[in-house]
Design an enzyme around this catalytic site. Structure first.
Site, PDB file in Angstrom:
ATOM      1  N   ASP A 146       2.793   2.752   2.452  1.00  0.00           N
ATOM      2  CA  ASP A 146       3.692   3.583   3.247  1.00  0.00           C
ATOM      3  C   ASP A 146       4.077   2.788   4.493  1.00  0.00           C
ATOM      4  O   ASP A 146       4.223   1.564   4.417  1.00  0.00           O
ATOM      5  CB  ASP A 146       3.030   4.917   3.592  1.00  0.00           C
ATOM      6  CG  ASP A 146       4.053   6.043   3.751  1.00  0.00           C
ATOM      7  OD1 ASP A 146       4.927   5.904   4.622  1.00  0.00           O
ATOM      8  OD2 ASP A 146       3.981   7.041   3.016  1.00  0.00           O
TER       9      ASP A 146
ATOM     10  N   HIS B 192       6.727   0.388   3.755  1.00  0.00           N
ATOM     11  CA  HIS B 192       7.940   1.010   4.290  1.00  0.00           C
ATOM     12  C   HIS B 192       8.329   0.498   5.669  1.00  0.00           C
ATOM     13  O   HIS B 192       9.140   1.112   6.347  1.00  0.00           O
ATOM     14  CB  HIS B 192       7.769   2.529   4.333  1.00  0.00           C
ATOM     15  CG  HIS B 192       7.646   3.172   2.982  1.00  0.00           C
ATOM     16  ND1 HIS B 192       7.380   4.507   2.805  1.00  0.00           N
ATOM     17  CD2 HIS B 192       7.753   2.648   1.737  1.00  0.00           C
ATOM     18  CE1 HIS B 192       7.327   4.786   1.514  1.00  0.00           C
ATOM     19  NE2 HIS B 192       7.546   3.674   0.844  1.00  0.00           N
TER      20      HIS B 192
END
Length: 388
Positions: free
Chosen positions: A210, A233
Site C-alpha cells: 500500500d 502506492h
C-alpha cells in the site's frame, strides 16, 4: 536479584491503559537513578511478561527515564488474528526520551501477515471493508515524545508496519520495510503518521502493498528525506476528510526520494463528500521516478470502495503546494493529475522544473501520450520550466 521472579502487580496509574497483569521493570531490578545499569531488570520484566499465559503489560514507570531498547535478532508475531485483542502487536506508549535501535542484518519485526491476515477476501478491496480484520500494526509509537527508531527492518505486517500516533519529535532513520506486491499484501502501509508533530523519516527503503509513507489528519511538520519506495502506492498525504472534525495537516516536506514502479508517485488524496479541514504548506522536492503510474496527483475525488457519495464534493482545502524538480519516467496516461474540489478550490499550486517522460512501446496504437489532467477548481496554478 532474588531466585524467584517477582510477582506481577496491578498499577493503579494504568487505569486508562490496557488491562492485565503489569510487569514493572523496577520490580525486576531496574533502578531509577539515571546512573545504574538496568538492562537486566528490563530483560527480566520482559521475559516474565512474555512467559505469562494471559494478557500482560510491560511497564516502565513515568518517573523513570527510558533511554534505549536494543534489539538483536528476529521478533516473530503470532500468525492468528485472534492473538491480538488490542489490535496491535508491539506498542510503546506514554514515553519521553525513548529509542529503539537494532542491527539491520539481524533485527527484524516479522508480522507473518501471509499466514492468515492477507488471505481475507474482504481486505483485497482498495479500501478494506468492515469485515476485514487485518489492520494490526507491527510496531506503534503512541504518545511518545523525543523518540527514535533506527537500524531495524519490518516485514510482512498484518496491517501497517510502523505507526506513529499522537507523538512528537520522533526520528525514523535507516529502516527497511518489506512486504510482497500489493496484490498479495493489502493495506500494508510502510510508515503511517497521524496526529503527530515534528516527525523525521530519513534514509529508509520501503517496499509494501500500500502507501510507502502515509501522512494523515493532525500531522504537522513532517519531513520525509532520502527514502526509496519500491512497489506499492507511493508517498501519500491522506486520505483526508473521511471522519468528522479532522485536524489540519501542514508543514509537510518530501525531499530527495526515489520512487520506483509504484501505482502512484507523490499524492494528496481527500474523500468525496468529506468534512471541512485544511492541508497546506506542502512541498515535494528532488523526486526521482522510474516507471511510475500517476506520478503527480491531487485526488479530491478519492472513493476507493465506491461506497461514498461522489456527488458531494470534498471540503478539504488544499493550499500552497509545490512540486519541484520531479524527474524520471511514467507509464500512465497523465504525468500530472490535479483533480481538485469544485467547491473548495485548490489554491497556489506550483509545478517547477518537472521533467517526466512516458514509457511505452513504439507500436502501441492504444497509447495516448499524456501530460496534464485538470478537473475541479484551481485558484492559482503556476507551471515553471517544466516538460511532461
Amino acid at each position: 536479584m532474588a531466585d524467584s521472579a517477582p510477582e506481577p502487580v496491578d498499577a493503579p496509574e494504568l487505569k486508562s491503559r490496557p488491562r492485565g497483569l503489569v510487569f514493572d521493570v523496577t520490580h525486576h531490578g531496574a533502578v531509577d537513578d539515571g546512573d545504574t545499569e538496568s538492562s537486566s531488570g528490563f530483560l527480566a520484566a520482559w521475559k516474565a511478561a512474555c512467559d505469562h499465559d494471559e494478557r500482560a503489560t510491560f511497564y516502565v514507570p513515568e518517573e523513570q527515564s527510558v533511554s534505549k531498547i536494543v534489539i538483536r535478532g528476529n521478533l516473530i508475531a503470532p500468525s492468528k488474528l485472534q492473538s491480538f485483542p488490542s489490535k496491535t502487536w508491539i506498542q510503546f506508549s506514554h514515553l519521553n526520551g525513548f529509542s529503539i535501535t537494532g542491527e539491520l542484518d539481524t533485527t527484524n519485526f516479522d508480522g507473518r501477515g501471509a499466514v492468515e491476515a492477507w488471505k481475507q477476501h474482504s481486505c483485497h478491496s482498495c479500501q478494506h471493508s468492515s469485515r476485514c480484520e487485518t489492520l494490526i500494526p507491527s510496531l506503534k509509537f503512541d504518545h511518545v515524545s523525543h523518540g527514535t527508531i533506527k537500524n531495524v527492518s519490518l516485514s510482512n505486517a498484518k496491517g501497517f508496519h510502523l505507526v506513529i500516533h499522537e507523538s512528537s519529535n520522533v526520528n525514523v532513520h535507516n529502516v527497511i520495510v518489506t512486504s510482497p506486491a500489493p496484490e498479495d499484501s493489502p493495506n500494508t502501509d510502510g510508515i503511517h503518521v497521524s496526529h503527530s508533530s515534528n516527525i523525521n523519516i530519513s534514509s529508509s527503503t520501503i517496499e509494501v502493498g500500500d502507501d510507502s509513507v502515509s501522512i494523515i489528519a493532525g500531522s504537522v511538520n513532517v519531513t520525509v528525506y532520502n527514502v526509496t519506495c519500491n512497489c506499492g502506492h507511493g508517498i501519500s498525504i491522506g486520505s483526508l476528510g473521511k471522519t468528522k472534525n479532522e485536524e489540519d495537516v501542514s508543514g509537510i516536506s518530501v525531499k530527495k526520494c526515489k520512487i520506483k514502479k509504484t501505482k502512484n508517485g507523490i499524492r494528496i488524496k481527500t474523500w468525496s463528500g468529506s468534512t471541512s479541514s485544511n492541508a497546506s504548506n506542502v512541498t515535494f522536492d528532488d523526486i526521482e521516478m522510474t516507471d511510475v503510474s500517476n506520478p503527480i496527483i491531487i485526488d479530491q475525488k478519492y472513493c476507493p470502495n465506491d461506497k461514498c457519495d461522489t456527488s458531494k464534493p470534498s471540503k478539504v482545502k488544499i493550499k500552497d503546494v509545490t512540486f519541484k524538480n520531479v524527474r524520471g519516467t511514467y507509464k500512465s496516461e497523465f504525468a500530472v493529475s490535479l483533480l481538485c474540489s469544485p467547491s473548495v478550490p485548490c489554491e497556489n499550486v506550483k509545478l517547477v522544473d518537472i521533467n517526466l517522460t512516458p514509457t511505452h512501446e513504439e507500436d502501441d496504437e492504444d497509447w495516448r501520450e499524456g501530460n496534464l489532467n485538470l478537473n475541479g477548481a484551481i485558484d492559482g496554478l503556476k507551471v515553471i520550466n517544466s516538460n511532461f
